[in-house]
Design a protein around this motif. Structure first.
Motif, PDB file in Angstrom:
ATOM      1  N   ARG A   1       0.819  -1.221   0.000  1.00 22.59           N
ATOM      2  CA  ARG A   1       0.000   0.000   0.000  1.00 22.59           C
ATOM      3  C   ARG A   1       0.845   1.261   0.000  1.00 22.59           C
ATOM      4  O   ARG A   1       0.536   2.225  -0.713  1.00 22.59           O
ATOM      5  N   PHE A   2       1.911   1.285   0.795  1.00 21.56           N
ATOM      6  CA  PHE A   2       2.640   2.541   1.004  1.00 21.56           C
ATOM      7  C   PHE A   2       3.960   2.646   0.240  1.00 21.56           C
ATOM      8  O   PHE A   2       4.558   3.711   0.210  1.00 21.56           O
ATOM      9  N   ILE A   3       4.411   1.544  -0.358  1.00 25.10           N
ATOM     10  CA  ILE A   3       5.677   1.607  -1.106  1.00 25.10           C
ATOM     11  C   ILE A   3       5.480   1.200  -2.564  1.00 25.10           C
ATOM     12  O   ILE A   3       5.829   1.957  -3.480  1.00 25.10           O
ATOM     13  N   VAL A   4       4.897   0.009  -2.802  1.00 24.52           N
ATOM     14  CA  VAL A   4       4.814  -0.494  -4.171  1.00 24.52           C
ATOM     15  C   VAL A   4       3.860   0.333  -5.023  1.00 24.52           C
ATOM     16  O   VAL A   4       4.190   0.713  -6.159  1.00 24.52           O
ATOM     17  N   ASN A   5       2.672   0.627  -4.502  1.00 29.97           N
ATOM     18  CA  ASN A   5       1.721   1.417  -5.289  1.00 29.97           C
ATOM     19  C   ASN A   5       2.257   2.805  -5.629  1.00 29.97           C
ATOM     20  O   ASN A   5       2.150   3.237  -6.779  1.00 29.97           O
ATOM     21  N   PRO A   6       2.841   3.565  -4.668  1.00 30.78           N
ATOM     22  CA  PRO A   6       3.459   4.844  -5.062  1.00 30.78           C
ATOM     23  C   PRO A   6       4.597   4.667  -6.067  1.00 30.78           C
ATOM     24  O   PRO A   6       4.767   5.501  -6.960  1.00 30.78           O
TER      25      PRO A   6
ATOM     26  N   ALA B   1       1.335 -10.358  -2.173  1.00 32.64           N
ATOM     27  CA  ALA B   1       1.795  -9.195  -2.931  1.00 32.64           C
ATOM     28  C   ALA B   1       0.876  -8.933  -4.121  1.00 32.64           C
ATOM     29  O   ALA B   1       0.568  -7.775  -4.437  1.00 32.64           O
ATOM     30  N   GLY B   2       0.419  -9.994  -4.781  1.00 33.78           N
ATOM     31  CA  GLY B   2      -0.501  -9.823  -5.901  1.00 33.78           C
ATOM     32  C   GLY B   2      -1.839  -9.260  -5.476  1.00 33.78           C
ATOM     33  O   GLY B   2      -2.403  -8.383  -6.141  1.00 33.78           O
ATOM     34  N   VAL B   3      -2.375  -9.746  -4.354  1.00 34.28           N
ATOM     35  CA  VAL B   3      -3.654  -9.243  -3.850  1.00 34.28           C
ATOM     36  C   VAL B   3      -3.571  -7.754  -3.530  1.00 34.28           C
ATOM     37  O   VAL B   3      -4.498  -6.987  -3.797  1.00 34.28           O
ATOM     38  N   MET B   4      -2.439  -7.328  -2.999  1.00 32.30           N
ATOM     39  CA  MET B   4      -2.284  -5.920  -2.645  1.00 32.30           C
ATOM     40  C   MET B   4      -2.251  -5.007  -3.878  1.00 32.30           C
ATOM     41  O   MET B   4      -2.507  -3.812  -3.777  1.00 32.30           O
ATOM     42  N   LEU B   5      -1.936  -5.587  -5.040  1.00 36.52           N
ATOM     43  CA  LEU B   5      -1.894  -4.796  -6.273  1.00 36.52           C
ATOM     44  C   LEU B   5      -3.127  -5.029  -7.147  1.00 36.52           C
ATOM     45  O   LEU B   5      -3.194  -4.528  -8.264  1.00 36.52           O
TER      46      LEU B   5
ATOM     47  N   TYR C   1      -2.332  -0.165 -12.574  1.00 36.50           N
ATOM     48  CA  TYR C   1      -1.281  -0.749 -13.397  1.00 36.50           C
ATOM     49  C   TYR C   1      -1.286  -2.276 -13.328  1.00 36.50           C
ATOM     50  O   TYR C   1      -0.328  -2.928 -13.741  1.00 36.50           O
ATOM     51  N   ARG C   2      -2.377  -2.839 -12.809  1.00 40.47           N
ATOM     52  CA  ARG C   2      -2.456  -4.289 -12.637  1.00 40.47           C
ATOM     53  C   ARG C   2      -2.295  -5.018 -13.971  1.00 40.47           C
ATOM     54  O   ARG C   2      -1.552  -6.001 -14.075  1.00 40.47           O
ATOM     55  N   HIS C   3      -2.983  -4.564 -15.004  1.00 38.62           N
ATOM     56  CA  HIS C   3      -2.930  -5.250 -16.295  1.00 38.62           C
ATOM     57  C   HIS C   3      -1.539  -5.158 -16.912  1.00 38.62           C
ATOM     58  O   HIS C   3      -1.077  -6.098 -17.562  1.00 38.62           O
ATOM     59  N   GLU C   4      -0.884  -4.015 -16.722  1.00 42.22           N
ATOM     60  CA  GLU C   4       0.457  -3.846 -17.268  1.00 42.22           C
ATOM     61  C   GLU C   4       1.420  -4.840 -16.620  1.00 42.22           C
ATOM     62  O   GLU C   4       2.218  -5.497 -17.291  1.00 42.22           O
TER      63      GLU C   4
END
Length: 628
Positions: free
Chosen positions: A220-225, A268-272, A277-280
């Motif tokens: 939530r706070f690192i990968v998504n940004p 990790a996949g569920v969090m994204l 950008y999930r499809h990418e």
């Protein structure tokens, strides 16, 4: 997965001389060549690629012709493919949906593992003369199924999100969670001296909860940004790097805590799953998953001890057949208790009847704990491998019986049950509903297809019949009558669909016009060359509608608004043509309106205004009095 073993092998190659590199290249060429041959043969026979990989590995492995060695090290490396597979599955599951599956995960999944494990333990204890500790160390791992075999089958058939697929996935997910208590049980029964570096079972449980929480926070706070930052650059290579980083880092983190690496990748996949950008990421990671899973099954075939099978062939075959029979019976009975029809329950039992890849790991640990002899570990590893070999045949049998996903005891109707129409509408969400209404308005008979059971159920509440299936599969389209329709309209919200997915449909049904809903110009460029008769960008048309409304609120003259719309569409068309030719989003950047004015845009507006003034003047002259 042993990432430590992988790192050791990689460092050994890097530090060694040219002989290691030559060996690696030679063995890689042999593996890929034999795998290609056998996969093509077994695909041709309709038996699936997995069986081809297994047979190819057994043939060239150290227990076969001996052309390739190091099966255990290759298995450790290839198990990264399972982490990639679970990561991709997690990308398709929103956390809210995962919470909705909790009853199936901890009810159906726990019942399957406990009942199957105890029955198999009792049978081993009663028939093979093992101690109860050894029987338990063998019986519990045999209750696990092969995630690497089952999930790709569910994904390729389009049933991963159906009630049937969700139940199968829930069982597999609980089995992955069950690895921690199974390792704890083996450690508690161990006759070997205690390993001071190994954490106790209660500590591993705390590690599991803490690790999941840590992965959630990092996502939530690192990968998504980080993904938002990468998205600004628009570089495909960066998405590939970030996707691999997320999978490998989450797996390595879980491995460092002696936990399931596949579970870490799944979290990790569920969090994204709700990331834009999930499809990418999914498109970038998928090729790695395919290659590594193929290598995994090759390695499983390589570690099959053919000698152990040939020494006691009837015992090994009998144990493998008994394992499959017990798991089919247990799963069918439990699934019936959970309300599935007999047909779907038996299909679930056949799907999950094989042993699992984590059994190899647990057998090795039981051997290290002095609970079983190495020969017993090798014997039961062969049993698991043979059960995995049987899965393609069992699934072929299941397909011949026409097993279908169930929905609370009822079957979802497939498109073969649909009356033949003039058009197929694939995807019956908000977009497909409007398109189908317009077709109905001109008395065009429409067959509706969607692969989301929840959408099908919702549509039935409004007396609309929607048929279940993946509209990109050629066999399903043929069953729906695509050979005779005039129109196939894709209204699906799937940004991963590209020319490679759409072109086979266009080529297979030349009499049908294929129309496509795309999300944006990036996807429109991705389907270029597929041969579709037309495509509409959802965000483009809706944004123009809102932009026109905004100009009206500013009290802009109606004729000026019409000129702006016409100019914008012309500029966008020219820009899109340039992007398609160059294959670059930055092409044609001067063909757009910008702050401070645009030379091209201003020129087009002036031409439109001049045309309008000329038309007005001509109209006034035509309506005026004739000259004397």
């Amino acid at each position: 997965m042993s990432l430590l073993l992988l790192a050791t092998a990689a460092s050994g190659i890097a530090a060694g001389n040219g002989v290691a590199t030559d060996t690696m290249l030679f063995e890689g060429a042999i593996l890929l060549g034999v795998a290609t041959l056998f996969v093509m043969i077994f695909r041709r026979l309709g038996l699936g690629a997995v069986l081809g990989y297994l047979i190819a590995g057994a043939l060239v492995g150290p227990h076969g012709l001996g052309l390739v060695g190091g099966g255990e090290s290759k298995l450790a490396f290839a198990e990264i493919g399972i982490a990639f597979l679970l990561f991709l599955v997690g990308l398709e599951l929103h956390p809210r949906r995962l919470w909705e599956l909790r009853r199936a995960i901890f009810g159906l999944g726990m019942a399957q593992v406990v009942v199957s494990g105890l029955i198999l333990t009792a049978l081993i204890l009663a028939t093979l003369g093992f101690s109860w500790q050894a029987a338990l160390a063998l019986g519990l791992p045999l209750a696990l199924s092969s995630t690497a075999q089952v999930l790709p089958s569910l994904k390729s058939s389009g049933t991963i999100n159906s009630p049937f697929g969700e139940k199968a996935f829930s069982i597999l997910l609980f089995q992955d969670l069950a690895i921690v208590p199974m390792i704890t049980i083996v450690a508690a029964l161990s006759r070997a001296p205690a390993d001071p570096s190994a954490p106790p079972g209660w500590q591993m449980g705390l590690y599991t909860v803490g690790a999941i929480a840590a992965l959630v926070l990092v996502g939530r706070f690192i990968v998504n940004p980080l993904l938002r930052l990468v998205g600004r650059y628009g570089e495909r290579e960066l998405f590939v790097v970030v996707g691999l980083l997320v999978v490998l880092a989450s797996a390595a983190f879980m491995h460092s805590l002696h936990l399931s690496t596949a579970l870490g990748a799944f979290i990790a996949g569920v969090m994204l799953a709700d990331s834009p950008y999930r499809h990418e990421i999914e498109a970038d990671v998928e090729p790695f998953r395919l290659v590594l899973l193929g290598l995994f099954f090759l390695a499983v075939g390589m570690v099959l001890d053919v000698g152990a099978v040939m020494e006691r062939p009837w015992l090994v075959l009998g144990l493998a057949a008994g394992l499959v029979a017990v798991k089919v019976g247990v799963l069918t009975g439990i699934a019936r208790v959970y309300g599935m029809s007999w047909k779907a329950a038996l299909g679930l039992g056949l799907l999950l009847s094989q042993g699992g890849e984590f059994g190899f790991l647990l057998f090795t640990q039981a051997s290290d704990a002095l609970l079983i002899a190495p020969e017993a570990a090798s014997l039961f590893s062969a049993v698991v491998t043979l059960s995995m070999v049987s899965t393609p045949f069992l699934m072929l049998f299941a397909r011949n019986l026409e097993f279908a996903p169930d929905r609370d005891g009822q079957e979802l109707a497939g498109p073969e049950d649909a009356p033949r129409g003039s058009a197929l509408v694939i995807g019956y969400g908000r977009f497909g509903q409007i398109v189908s209404q317009m077709l109905h308005a001109v008395d065009c008979s429409v067959t509706l297809i969607d692969k989301k059971p929840s959408q099908i159920e919702l549509s039935e509440r409004f007396d609309t019949k929607v048929y279940f299936g993946d509209g990109l599969r050629l066999d399903l389209l043929r069953r729906a009558g695509a050979d005779d329709v005039k129109l196939i309209v894709y209204c699906i919200d799937d940004r991963s669909v590209d020319a490679a997915a759409l072109r086979p449909v266009v080529e297979a049904f030349p009499n049908a016009k294929v129309l496509m809903r795309v999300f944006d110009r990036r996807q429109l460029m991705a389907i270029d060359g597929a041969g579709a008769s037309g495509a509409v960008r959802e965000v483009f048309e809706s944004s123009i509608a809102l932009g026109l409304m905004a100009l009206e609120q500013l009290d802009i003259d109606r004729r000026e608004i019409e000129d702006v719309e016409a100019a914008l569409r012309h500029l966008d068309e020219v820009r899109l043509d340039a992007q398609l030719v160059d294959g670059d989003l930055s092409a044609g950047m001067d063909h757009r309106f910008q702050p401070g004015g645009s030379r091209e845009g201003t020129s087009i507006l002036e031409k439109l205004r001049e045309t309008r003034r000329a038309a007005k003047l001509a109209k006034e002259e035509a309506e005026g009095e004739p000259f004397a």
